[in-house]
Design an enzyme around this catalytic site. Structure first.
Site, PDB file in Angstrom:
ATOM      1  N   PRO A 227       0.834  -1.209   0.000  1.00  0.00           N
ATOM      2  CA  PRO A 227       0.000   0.000   0.000  1.00  0.00           C
ATOM      3  C   PRO A 227       0.868   1.257   0.000  1.00  0.00           C
ATOM      4  O   PRO A 227       1.867   1.335   0.712  1.00  0.00           O
ATOM      5  CB  PRO A 227      -0.795  -0.126   1.307  1.00  0.00           C
ATOM      6  CG  PRO A 227      -0.792  -1.584   1.618  1.00  0.00           C
ATOM      7  CD  PRO A 227       0.524  -2.098   1.122  1.00  0.00           C
ATOM      8  N   GLU A 228       0.472   2.214  -0.820  1.00  0.00           N
ATOM      9  CA  GLU A 228       1.174   3.491  -0.876  1.00  0.00           C
ATOM     10  C   GLU A 228       0.337   4.558  -0.176  1.00  0.00           C
ATOM     11  O   GLU A 228      -0.677   4.249   0.456  1.00  0.00           O
ATOM     12  CB  GLU A 228       1.455   3.850  -2.343  1.00  0.00           C
ATOM     13  CG  GLU A 228       2.293   2.792  -3.066  1.00  0.00           C
ATOM     14  CD  GLU A 228       2.585   3.138  -4.521  1.00  0.00           C
ATOM     15  OE1 GLU A 228       2.652   4.346  -4.845  1.00  0.00           O
ATOM     16  OE2 GLU A 228       2.731   2.208  -5.332  1.00  0.00           O
TER      17      GLU A 228
ATOM     18  N   HIS B 276      -5.206 -15.531   8.820  1.00  0.00           N
ATOM     19  CA  HIS B 276      -3.947 -14.865   9.153  1.00  0.00           C
ATOM     20  C   HIS B 276      -4.158 -13.594   9.990  1.00  0.00           C
ATOM     21  O   HIS B 276      -3.455 -12.597   9.815  1.00  0.00           O
ATOM     22  CB  HIS B 276      -3.147 -14.536   7.886  1.00  0.00           C
ATOM     23  CG  HIS B 276      -2.968 -15.697   6.958  1.00  0.00           C
ATOM     24  ND1 HIS B 276      -2.058 -16.707   7.212  1.00  0.00           N
ATOM     25  CD2 HIS B 276      -3.610 -16.019   5.803  1.00  0.00           C
ATOM     26  CE1 HIS B 276      -2.130 -17.599   6.231  1.00  0.00           C
ATOM     27  NE2 HIS B 276      -3.061 -17.215   5.381  1.00  0.00           N
TER      28      HIS B 276
ATOM     29  N   ARG C 227      23.231  14.876  -8.643  1.00  0.00           N
ATOM     30  CA  ARG C 227      22.921  13.453  -8.460  1.00  0.00           C
ATOM     31  C   ARG C 227      22.691  12.789  -9.812  1.00  0.00           C
ATOM     32  O   ARG C 227      21.919  13.268 -10.645  1.00  0.00           O
ATOM     33  CB  ARG C 227      21.662  13.283  -7.594  1.00  0.00           C
ATOM     34  CG  ARG C 227      21.778  13.788  -6.173  1.00  0.00           C
ATOM     35  CD  ARG C 227      22.651  12.896  -5.321  1.00  0.00           C
ATOM     36  NE  ARG C 227      22.132  11.546  -5.189  1.00  0.00           N
ATOM     37  CZ  ARG C 227      21.300  11.152  -4.233  1.00  0.00           C
ATOM     38  NH1 ARG C 227      20.862  12.020  -3.326  1.00  0.00           N
ATOM     39  NH2 ARG C 227      20.899   9.901  -4.164  1.00  0.00           N
TER      40      ARG C 227
ATOM     41  N   ARG D 177       1.268 -12.151   4.392  1.00  0.00           N
ATOM     42  CA  ARG D 177       2.715 -12.244   4.192  1.00  0.00           C
ATOM     43  C   ARG D 177       3.509 -12.096   5.485  1.00  0.00           C
ATOM     44  O   ARG D 177       4.706 -12.383   5.516  1.00  0.00           O
ATOM     45  CB  ARG D 177       3.163 -11.179   3.178  1.00  0.00           C
ATOM     46  CG  ARG D 177       2.463 -11.256   1.824  1.00  0.00           C
ATOM     47  CD  ARG D 177       2.956 -12.417   0.984  1.00  0.00           C
ATOM     48  NE  ARG D 177       4.325 -12.214   0.541  1.00  0.00           N
ATOM     49  CZ  ARG D 177       4.674 -11.526  -0.546  1.00  0.00           C
ATOM     50  NH1 ARG D 177       3.749 -10.957  -1.300  1.00  0.00           N
ATOM     51  NH2 ARG D 177       5.936 -11.397  -0.884  1.00  0.00           N
TER      52      ARG D 177
END
Length: 285
Positions: free
Chosen positions: A2-3, A92, A153, A111
């Site tokens: 998830p972002e 889970h 950079r 997970r």
């Protein structure tokens, strides 16, 4: 994983459901989910604490209790639900918070990569949280700031955008979408991009994130919000997950490449590299 839009969606729903409630007890069934302190102390720190606010920082959920901060990172597939004790649990389910309202706040994680920390006032924040860069919507964040930070950079733009120390909350999906919207190739060296162009990129990042939040995030894989609903933004994705499909802007085929070890979706025609790409990428100027 998830972002920002997905975590913000969960935050808003949990705020509606549990703010003002009290944690009576906690059952930790998988000890490695708890990073700090020990699982037994974790439980003791949270018992009888009121849930004052549910906030977000980057991809972290922050449960602000009276005197304690519960820091939660969903990682790949962590998921919170609020349920009646009689309702069947999701598979889970590893942590269950029993609430004074008679409901349960449940954390499930297929997970098992998610983490929780219970931090007392005065204790240092978890390292990842403490090192986060500014939020994308921070009004102080502008192209000139990024230009100064990234001057010289050679790292690809996408690499730095995925670095949570640079800007908090961005991940693979929304970086690909924002770079496409801004017409920037993910492999463009960050230090070669001017302040005005970075302002455009920030504008597109904010626009993509805002649209995704309005749609409840993207359920590209298994994401669901605090009510168990799928997000809706995945049907609006322009490039992410669309390898070989036509670009919505020019009709050319979307390509998938690797940047910083991550699958990356790009339209070569709409996102040309205007300066040489870093060596070893297999992409020419």
């Amino acid at each position: 994983m998830p972002e920002l839009p997905e975590v913000e969606t969960v935050r808003r729903h949990l705020a509606e459901l549990i703010e003002g409630d009290v944690i009576l007890d906690v059952a930790v069934r998988l000890s490695r989910i708890v990073r700090h302190p020990s699982p037994s102390l974790f439980v003791e720190r949270l018992k009888d604490r009121s849930i004052c606010r549910v906030e977000r920082r980057g991809k972290y959920l922050l449960f602000e209790l009276d005197g304690v901060l519960l820091v939660s990172h969903l990682r790949m597939e962590g998921r919170y639900t609020v349920a009646d004790p009689a309702e069947p649990e999701l598979p889970h389910t590893h942590v269950v918070f029993r609430l004074a309202s008679g409901r349960e706040l449940r954390y499930a994680d297929v997970r098992q990569f998610g983490t929780m920390d219970a931090v007392l006032e005065g204790e240092p924040l978890p390292k990842g949280l403490a090192e986060l860069g500014p939020e994308p919507f921070d009004p102080a964040l502008c192209g000139a700031v990024l230009r100064h930070r990234w001057r010289g950079r050679r790292a690809p733009l996408k690499s730095l955008l995925l670095d949570q120390r640079q800007i908090a909350g961005l991940g693979n999906i929304y970086v690909d979408e924002a770079l496409f919207a801004a017409g920037l190739h993910p492999l463009t060296p960050a230090g070669a991009v001017g302040a005005e162009t970075l302002d455009v990129l920030l504008r597109e990042i904010r626009a993509v994130l805002a649209r995704a939040i309005r749609e409840g995030g993207s359920s590209v894989r298994s994401f669901r919000d605090g009510y168990g609903r799928h997000g809706g933004f995945q049907i609006q994705l322009a490039v992410y997950g669309r390898e070989g499909k036509p670009c919505p802007r020019c009709g050319g085929a979307i390509q998938k490449i690797k940047v910083a070890g991550r699958g990356t979706h790009v339209c070569p025609a709409c996102q040309p590299i205007s300066v040489a790409a870093p060596k070893g990428t297999g992409v020419n100027a």
